[in-house]
Design a protein around this motif. Structure first.
Motif, PDB file in Angstrom:
ATOM      1  N   ALA A 203      32.725  42.598  42.780  1.00 31.97           N
ATOM      2  CA  ALA A 203      32.484  43.924  43.372  1.00 31.97           C
ATOM      3  C   ALA A 203      33.297  44.072  44.658  1.00 31.97           C
ATOM      4  CB  ALA A 203      30.998  44.116  43.651  1.00 31.97           C
ATOM      5  N   GLY A 204      33.348  43.015  45.460  1.00 33.13           N
ATOM      6  CA  GLY A 204      34.153  43.034  46.682  1.00 33.13           C
ATOM      7  C   GLY A 204      35.632  43.223  46.381  1.00 33.13           C
ATOM      8  N   LEU A 205      36.101  42.591  45.301  1.00 34.91           N
ATOM      9  CA  LEU A 205      37.500  42.765  44.904  1.00 34.91           C
ATOM     10  C   LEU A 205      37.792  44.212  44.526  1.00 34.91           C
ATOM     11  CD1 LEU A 205      38.354  39.575  42.788  1.00 34.91           C
ATOM     12  CD2 LEU A 205      39.224  40.219  45.048  1.00 34.91           C
ATOM     13  N   VAL A 206      36.848  44.829  43.817  1.00 30.70           N
ATOM     14  CA  VAL A 206      37.036  46.240  43.438  1.00 30.70           C
ATOM     15  C   VAL A 206      37.163  47.098  44.702  1.00 30.70           C
ATOM     16  CG1 VAL A 206      35.926  48.241  42.363  1.00 30.70           C
ATOM     17  CG2 VAL A 206      35.924  46.030  41.188  1.00 30.70           C
ATOM     18  N   PHE A 207      36.244  46.899  45.659  1.00 32.12           N
ATOM     19  CA  PHE A 207      36.330  47.649  46.918  1.00 32.12           C
ATOM     20  C   PHE A 207      37.648  47.343  47.636  1.00 32.12           C
ATOM     21  CE2 PHE A 207      31.792  48.368  46.468  1.00 32.12           C
ATOM     22  CZ  PHE A 207      31.633  49.628  47.018  1.00 32.12           C
TER      23      PHE A 207
ATOM     24  N   MET B 172      44.682  50.413  47.922  1.00 27.64           N
ATOM     25  CA  MET B 172      45.394  51.568  47.376  1.00 27.64           C
ATOM     26  C   MET B 172      45.287  52.764  48.320  1.00 27.64           C
ATOM     27  SD  MET B 172      44.446  50.993  43.303  1.00 27.64           S
ATOM     28  CE  MET B 172      44.107  52.678  43.047  1.00 27.64           C
ATOM     29  N   VAL B 173      44.131  52.930  48.927  1.00 26.56           N
ATOM     30  CA  VAL B 173      43.947  54.042  49.863  1.00 26.56           C
ATOM     31  C   VAL B 173      44.791  53.812  51.114  1.00 26.56           C
ATOM     32  CG1 VAL B 173      42.258  55.328  51.237  1.00 26.56           C
ATOM     33  CG2 VAL B 173      41.680  54.639  48.921  1.00 26.56           C
ATOM     34  N   VAL B 174      44.930  52.569  51.585  1.00 23.44           N
ATOM     35  CA  VAL B 174      45.831  52.284  52.707  1.00 23.44           C
ATOM     36  C   VAL B 174      47.252  52.683  52.330  1.00 23.44           C
ATOM     37  CG1 VAL B 174      46.952  50.452  54.048  1.00 23.44           C
ATOM     38  CG2 VAL B 174      44.474  50.488  53.845  1.00 23.44           C
ATOM     39  N   GLY B 175      47.674  52.321  51.138  1.00 21.52           N
ATOM     40  CA  GLY B 175      49.010  52.705  50.662  1.00 21.52           C
ATOM     41  C   GLY B 175      49.192  54.207  50.639  1.00 21.52           C
ATOM     42  N   TYR B 176      48.182  54.912  50.144  1.00 19.68           N
ATOM     43  CA  TYR B 176      48.241  56.376  50.124  1.00 19.68           C
ATOM     44  C   TYR B 176      48.288  56.934  51.543  1.00 19.68           C
ATOM     45  CZ  TYR B 176      46.951  61.233  49.370  1.00 19.68           C
ATOM     46  OH  TYR B 176      46.933  62.615  49.377  1.00 19.68           O
TER      47      TYR B 176
ATOM     48  N   LEU C 211      36.368  50.820  53.190  1.00 21.07           N
ATOM     49  CA  LEU C 211      36.301  50.223  51.848  1.00 21.07           C
ATOM     50  C   LEU C 211      36.675  48.739  51.888  1.00 21.07           C
ATOM     51  CD1 LEU C 211      37.920  53.103  49.746  1.00 21.07           C
ATOM     52  CD2 LEU C 211      35.534  52.353  49.658  1.00 21.07           C
ATOM     53  N   LEU C 212      37.725  48.427  52.616  1.00 23.09           N
ATOM     54  CA  LEU C 212      38.137  47.027  52.725  1.00 23.09           C
ATOM     55  C   LEU C 212      37.076  46.183  53.438  1.00 23.09           C
ATOM     56  CD1 LEU C 212      41.863  47.689  53.471  1.00 23.09           C
ATOM     57  CD2 LEU C 212      41.035  46.225  51.628  1.00 23.09           C
ATOM     58  N   SER C 213      36.448  46.745  54.440  1.00 29.60           N
ATOM     59  CA  SER C 213      35.384  46.011  55.147  1.00 29.60           C
ATOM     60  C   SER C 213      34.208  45.726  54.221  1.00 29.60           C
ATOM     61  CB  SER C 213      34.918  46.805  56.368  1.00 29.60           C
ATOM     62  OG  SER C 213      35.951  46.883  57.313  1.00 29.60           O
ATOM     63  N   VAL C 214      33.882  46.686  53.375  1.00 21.58           N
ATOM     64  CA  VAL C 214      32.812  46.461  52.395  1.00 21.58           C
ATOM     65  C   VAL C 214      33.235  45.352  51.429  1.00 21.58           C
ATOM     66  CG1 VAL C 214      31.557  47.500  50.450  1.00 21.58           C
ATOM     67  CG2 VAL C 214      31.835  48.783  52.575  1.00 21.58           C
ATOM     68  N   GLY C 215      34.486  45.386  51.000  1.00 20.62           N
ATOM     69  CA  GLY C 215      34.994  44.346  50.103  1.00 20.62           C
ATOM     70  C   GLY C 215      34.934  42.971  50.737  1.00 20.62           C
ATOM     71  N   ILE C 216      35.297  42.879  52.003  1.00 20.94           N
ATOM     72  CA  ILE C 216      35.237  41.607  52.729  1.00 20.94           C
ATOM     73  C   ILE C 216      33.799  41.118  52.828  1.00 20.94           C
ATOM     74  CG2 ILE C 216      35.557  40.558  55.013  1.00 20.94           C
ATOM     75  CD1 ILE C 216      38.063  42.413  55.269  1.00 20.94           C
ATOM     76  N   THR C 217      32.915  42.033  53.171  1.00 17.07           N
ATOM     77  CA  THR C 217      31.499  41.670  53.319  1.00 17.07           C
ATOM     78  C   THR C 217      30.921  41.177  52.002  1.00 17.07           C
ATOM     79  OG1 THR C 217      31.256  43.290  55.095  1.00 17.07           O
ATOM     80  CG2 THR C 217      29.235  42.513  54.033  1.00 17.07           C
ATOM     81  N   LEU C 218      31.175  41.891  50.923  1.00 15.57           N
ATOM     82  CA  LEU C 218      30.662  41.472  49.619  1.00 15.57           C
ATOM     83  C   LEU C 218      31.242  40.124  49.190  1.00 15.57           C
ATOM     84  CD1 LEU C 218      30.653  44.859  47.666  1.00 15.57           C
ATOM     85  CD2 LEU C 218      28.668  43.567  48.494  1.00 15.57           C
ATOM     86  N   SER C 219      32.523  39.921  49.462  1.00 14.04           N
ATOM     87  CA  SER C 219      33.147  38.642  49.107  1.00 14.04           C
ATOM     88  C   SER C 219      32.516  37.496  49.890  1.00 14.04           C
ATOM     89  CB  SER C 219      34.652  38.702  49.375  1.00 14.04           C
ATOM     90  OG  SER C 219      35.259  39.638  48.519  1.00 14.04           O
TER      91      SER C 219
END
Length: 185
Positions: free
Chosen positions: A164-168, A174-178, A142-150
């Motif tokens: 959209a990248g920020l949302v990802f 949050m998933v890393v935290g979980y 998810l973070l990689s998708v966010g980086i790519t979109l940004s």
């Protein structure tokens, strides 16, 4: 280096080149925000990838310990069966079985039970660690998708892609935290 690390570096380089090439008076604040959020997502991605690697190795070690325990238990079972057969044959021949053999049977049966309990515990540990690994792997994706979109948002000059990248990135963080919480349990 992992695929995620390489893709993160490539996107970061593209973002930095784009920021330098663009006229700073056109979107200076927006470009800085994209760059900072992308770098923050890259940092969180690195932490998530590190933890995902640690959990994969830990699960592999626990699985190996479990396999060794099961192997030892099976070996002990065979020894017990051989000793029981020996005792049975001696009894049928009218001879008294060796007390050391009877003690060995009892000791081996107790060891088998302990090894089976240990293997069951290690299986539970492997399942827990594997669950945390899966969560962290999803977070890194998810973070990689966010980086790519940004990164793409600056290249194509579309602020929507950055949002959209920020949302990802937020969901991935949050998933890393979980995943960390799951790992600590």
């Amino acid at each position: 280096m992992s695929e995620f690390g390489e893709s993160t570096e490539v996107v970061n380089e593209l973002v930095m080149e784009s920021v330098q090439v663009e006229d700073d008076t056109r979107h200076p604040n927006w470009h800085r925000q994209v760059a900072m959020s992308t770098l923050l997502m890259a940092l969180i991605t690195a932490v998530g990838a590190l933890l995902a690697g640690i959990t994969a190795h830990e699960a592999l070690l626990d699985r190996t310990k479990e396999a060794i325990d099961v192997s030892i238990a099976e070996n002990d079972r065979v020894s017990v069966e051989v000793l029981k057969a020996k005792v049975e044959i001696l009894t049928k021949l009218g001879e008294s079985p060796d007390q050391a053999d009877l003690a060995q049977i009892q000791a081996s049966e107790a060891e088998i039970i302990a090894l089976e309990e240990e293997a069951a515990f290690e299986e539970t540990e492997v399942q827990s660690i594997s669950g945390a690994h899966l969560i962290l792997a999803v977070a890194v994706t998810l973070l990689s998708v966010g980086i790519t979109l940004s990164g793409m948002s600056i290249i194509v000059d579309q602020k929507f892609l950055w949002l959209a990248g920020l949302v990802f990135g937020i969901v991935g963080s949050m998933v890393v935290g979980y995943g960390i919480i799951k790992l600590l349990q």
